[in-house]
Motif scaffolding. Structure first.
Motif, PDB file in Angstrom:
ATOM      1  N   LEU A 207       0.837  -1.200   0.000  1.00  0.00           N
ATOM      2  CA  LEU A 207       0.000   0.000   0.000  1.00  0.00           C
ATOM      3  C   LEU A 207       0.877   1.257   0.000  1.00  0.00           C
ATOM      4  N   ARG A 208       0.714   2.076  -1.059  1.00  0.00           N
ATOM      5  CA  ARG A 208       1.547   3.270  -1.222  1.00  0.00           C
ATOM      6  C   ARG A 208       0.799   4.572  -0.964  1.00  0.00           C
ATOM      7  N   SER A 209      -0.486   4.620  -1.311  1.00  0.00           N
ATOM      8  CA  SER A 209      -1.224   5.874  -1.155  1.00  0.00           C
ATOM      9  C   SER A 209      -2.650   5.605  -0.702  1.00  0.00           C
ATOM     10  N   VAL A 210      -3.160   6.547   0.074  1.00  0.00           N
ATOM     11  CA  VAL A 210      -4.510   6.440   0.632  1.00  0.00           C
ATOM     12  C   VAL A 210      -5.205   7.783   0.492  1.00  0.00           C
ATOM     13  N   LYS A 211      -6.461   7.748   0.033  1.00  0.00           N
ATOM     14  CA  LYS A 211      -7.304   8.937   0.030  1.00  0.00           C
ATOM     15  C   LYS A 211      -8.560   8.615   0.819  1.00  0.00           C
ATOM     16  N   ILE A 212      -8.881   9.494   1.760  1.00  0.00           N
ATOM     17  CA  ILE A 212     -10.030   9.290   2.647  1.00  0.00           C
ATOM     18  C   ILE A 212     -10.998  10.449   2.452  1.00  0.00           C
ATOM     19  N   GLY A 213     -12.262  10.121   2.245  1.00  0.00           N
ATOM     20  CA  GLY A 213     -13.280  11.108   1.885  1.00  0.00           C
ATOM     21  C   GLY A 213     -13.598  12.126   2.964  1.00  0.00           C
ATOM     22  N   LYS A 214     -14.451  13.041   2.594  1.00  0.00           N
ATOM     23  CA  LYS A 214     -14.687  14.226   3.418  1.00  0.00           C
ATOM     24  C   LYS A 214     -15.660  14.024   4.572  1.00  0.00           C
ATOM     25  N   SER A 215     -16.240  12.814   4.703  1.00  0.00           N
ATOM     26  CA  SER A 215     -17.219  12.581   5.772  1.00  0.00           C
ATOM     27  C   SER A 215     -16.666  11.796   6.948  1.00  0.00           C
ATOM     28  N   ILE A 216     -15.414  11.376   6.863  1.00  0.00           N
ATOM     29  CA  ILE A 216     -14.864  10.517   7.921  1.00  0.00           C
ATOM     30  C   ILE A 216     -14.883  11.252   9.264  1.00  0.00           C
ATOM     31  N   VAL A 217     -15.309  10.540  10.284  1.00  0.00           N
ATOM     32  CA  VAL A 217     -15.373  11.085  11.638  1.00  0.00           C
ATOM     33  C   VAL A 217     -14.405  10.342  12.560  1.00  0.00           C
ATOM     34  N   TYR A 218     -14.352   9.005  12.417  1.00  0.00           N
ATOM     35  CA  TYR A 218     -13.510   8.185  13.280  1.00  0.00           C
ATOM     36  C   TYR A 218     -12.507   7.375  12.451  1.00  0.00           C
ATOM     37  N   ILE A 219     -11.265   7.406  12.867  1.00  0.00           N
ATOM     38  CA  ILE A 219     -10.257   6.463  12.383  1.00  0.00           C
ATOM     39  C   ILE A 219      -9.693   5.786  13.621  1.00  0.00           C
ATOM     40  N   VAL A 233      -0.827  10.093   2.452  1.00  0.00           N
ATOM     41  CA  VAL A 233      -2.219   9.935   2.897  1.00  0.00           C
ATOM     42  C   VAL A 233      -2.917  11.277   2.768  1.00  0.00           C
ATOM     43  N   THR A 234      -4.102  11.253   2.188  1.00  0.00           N
ATOM     44  CA  THR A 234      -4.927  12.463   2.094  1.00  0.00           C
ATOM     45  C   THR A 234      -6.229  12.212   2.831  1.00  0.00           C
ATOM     46  N   VAL A 235      -6.526  13.081   3.789  1.00  0.00           N
ATOM     47  CA  VAL A 235      -7.790  12.999   4.536  1.00  0.00           C
ATOM     48  C   VAL A 235      -8.566  14.285   4.261  1.00  0.00           C
ATOM     49  N   LYS A 236      -9.705  14.165   3.605  1.00  0.00           N
ATOM     50  CA  LYS A 236     -10.444  15.339   3.155  1.00  0.00           C
ATOM     51  C   LYS A 236     -11.407  15.888   4.203  1.00  0.00           C
ATOM     52  N   SER A 237     -11.611  15.132   5.262  1.00  0.00           N
ATOM     53  CA  SER A 237     -12.641  15.501   6.234  1.00  0.00           C
ATOM     54  C   SER A 237     -12.224  16.674   7.122  1.00  0.00           C
ATOM     55  N   PRO A 238     -13.059  17.734   7.201  1.00  0.00           N
ATOM     56  CA  PRO A 238     -12.795  18.826   8.132  1.00  0.00           C
ATOM     57  C   PRO A 238     -13.439  18.594   9.507  1.00  0.00           C
ATOM     58  N   GLN A 239     -14.270  17.538   9.622  1.00  0.00           N
ATOM     59  CA  GLN A 239     -14.999  17.330  10.876  1.00  0.00           C
ATOM     60  C   GLN A 239     -14.572  16.082  11.635  1.00  0.00           C
ATOM     61  N   ILE A 240     -13.345  15.619  11.400  1.00  0.00           N
ATOM     62  CA  ILE A 240     -12.858  14.430  12.104  1.00  0.00           C
ATOM     63  C   ILE A 240     -12.790  14.715  13.600  1.00  0.00           C
TER      64      ILE A 240
END
Length: 282
Positions: A207-219, A233-240
């Motif tokens: 695994l080399r790259s990860v994109k996570i959408g804008k609705s993610i709340v919990y990781i 890694v790109t995390v688009k969520s502003p409400q995490i």
């Protein structure tokens, strides 16, 4: 006997009825059959072909467990329930396809340890992929997941070979170790995903790259542990609101974590200090 024909008028194939029969190579199921009982064809290791009747709606627990010679399955839309371990350890199985069906349930471990399986086409209408459905299918390279699926269960795709999987914009939750030790080289989680559970992508060595959408709340913790070549890694969520401990444990190649500028302070609060220098705003 090479061909077993279930006679017309039969409504149920009883549990254990043909267990361990080595003389059955082909099964033809009468149109009157509605249910296949648990372990009905358990370890019929020379069974190569199944012709389904028009009204089969239930395949019981371990019904075809260990049928090593089965090569392909085309499951009709009459089938509403595939029981736990129904086709587990069918190591000769290479191809599974379901007809579209908005009532079907595929129970846990249904195709687990099918070590020759390379392609699975799941039905439009399926709501959830249950735990360990394809656990240990180490040659599984291609899976079609329909836009009706909202959840992926624990260890559902543990150890599969697929380098890419297209996740539909209906998935909301991905449960613990769902893709652990898989062959994924990149993953793009759609905006519908709300939560990533513990160790979901752990030990994904390629695994080399990860994109996570804008609705993610919990990781949750260790979500990407032991991914040695993961670099961006790109995390688009502003409400995490939560990132668990050791989320990037032993990700020695990680160089960038791209996050929304508006939420930079939140990410700094949620991530340990040694990762702050990798944060890049967009």
């Amino acid at each position: 006997m090479k061909i077993l024909k279930i006679k017309e008028g039969t409504k149920k194939i009883d549990s254990y009825q043909y267990k361990d029969r080595k003389d059955i190579e082909e099964l033809i199921i009468a149109d009157t059959v509605e249910e296949i009982g648990e372990c009905a064809f358990f370890r019929c290791s020379n069974l190569k072909k199944i012709t389904w009747g028009k009204h089969v709606h239930t395949i019981g627990y371990s019904a075809f467990f260990g049928c090593l010679s089965l090569n392909s399955l085309h499951l009709p839309n009459s089938i509403k329930y595939v029981g736990s371990c129904a086709f587990e350890f069918c190591n000769g199985l290479t191809y599974v396809e379901f007809e579209d069906n908005d009532e079907v349930i595929i129970a846990n471990n249904a195709f687990a340890q099918c070590m020759g399986l390379t392609l699975a086409i799941l039905p439009i209408g399926l709501k959830s992929i249950h735990e360990e459905t394809f656990f240990g299918c180490t040659k599984l390279e291609d899976v079609f997941i329909p836009e009706t699926v909202t959840g992926i269960g624990i260890m559902a795709f543990f150890g599969i070979a697929a380098e890419q999987i297209e996740l539909p914009n209906s998935i909301e939750t991905i449960s613990m170790m769902a893709f652990y030790n898989s062959g994924l080289t990149s993953i793009d989680l759609p905006d519908s995903v709300l939560a990533i559970d513990e160790s979901v992508f752990g030990l994904c060595r390629n695994l080399r790259s990860v994109k996570i959408g804008k609705s993610i709340v919990y990781i949750e913790e260790k979500a990407f542990e032991n991914c040695p070549v993961l670099s961006e890694v790109t995390v688009k969520s502003p409400q995490i609101t939560h990132i668990g401990a050791h989320v990037f444990l032993h990700c020695k190649s990680l160089k960038r974590i791209n996050v929304p500028a508006i939420a930079m302070d939140t990410y700094k609060r949620l991530l340990p200090k040694h990762l702050h220098k990798k944060l890049v705003e967009f």
